[in-house]
Design an enzyme around this catalytic site. Sequence first.
Site, PDB file in Angstrom:
ATOM      1  N   THR A  67       0.836  -1.190   0.000  1.00  0.00           N
ATOM      2  CA  THR A  67       0.000   0.000   0.000  1.00  0.00           C
ATOM      3  C   THR A  67       0.874   1.244   0.000  1.00  0.00           C
ATOM      4  O   THR A  67       1.833   1.342   0.765  1.00  0.00           O
ATOM      5  CB  THR A  67      -0.914  -0.004   1.251  1.00  0.00           C
ATOM      6  OG1 THR A  67      -1.652  -1.216   1.270  1.00  0.00           O
ATOM      7  CG2 THR A  67      -1.840   1.194   1.244  1.00  0.00           C
ATOM      8  N   CYS A 116      32.349  17.859  -3.876  1.00  0.00           N
ATOM      9  CA  CYS A 116      32.490  16.628  -4.642  1.00  0.00           C
ATOM     10  C   CYS A 116      33.777  15.874  -4.311  1.00  0.00           C
ATOM     11  O   CYS A 116      33.951  14.732  -4.711  1.00  0.00           O
ATOM     12  CB  CYS A 116      32.407  16.902  -6.137  1.00  0.00           C
ATOM     13  SG  CYS A 116      33.681  17.996  -6.753  1.00  0.00           S
TER      14      CYS A 116
END
Length: 145
Positions: free
Chosen positions: A3, A91
Amino acid sequence: ASTENICAAVGLSAALKQAADSRDESTSNMNKLRNILADHLFNACPDIHINGSLKDRLPGNLPLSIPGVDDQTLLPLLDLNGIEASAGSACMAGSYVESHVLKAIGAPDRNGALRLTLGPDTTAAEIEEAVARIGRVIRSLQGKS
């Protein structure tokens, strides 16, 4: 396969709408606070260098280079003084090789790199306190106490 979580989907939708509705105001506020942070850091330590453009960047991002300061020494001292910061570019987090990003934007070198970020809840009072602490640490490392 189960669900759908309707409550979570509705909550996410409401959060996204709120973020979109306040984006311009939040961006303007973080730009203002970032510029205050940069100005006060320059006053505390005039030889600091901003990496990249102050105008063309994310609003809450202030990447710096600090001559005569080793970032591997700087970061733990800032942490001990209650300042959370990073070295280099996002990064390259956790890496000790030269950042291709810093090199591309013309940063002097990775050694002495410091990346400060602001959030939507950052206050001017917090910036003032952070500048005082950061300035003390930098000046002590540069032998300028």
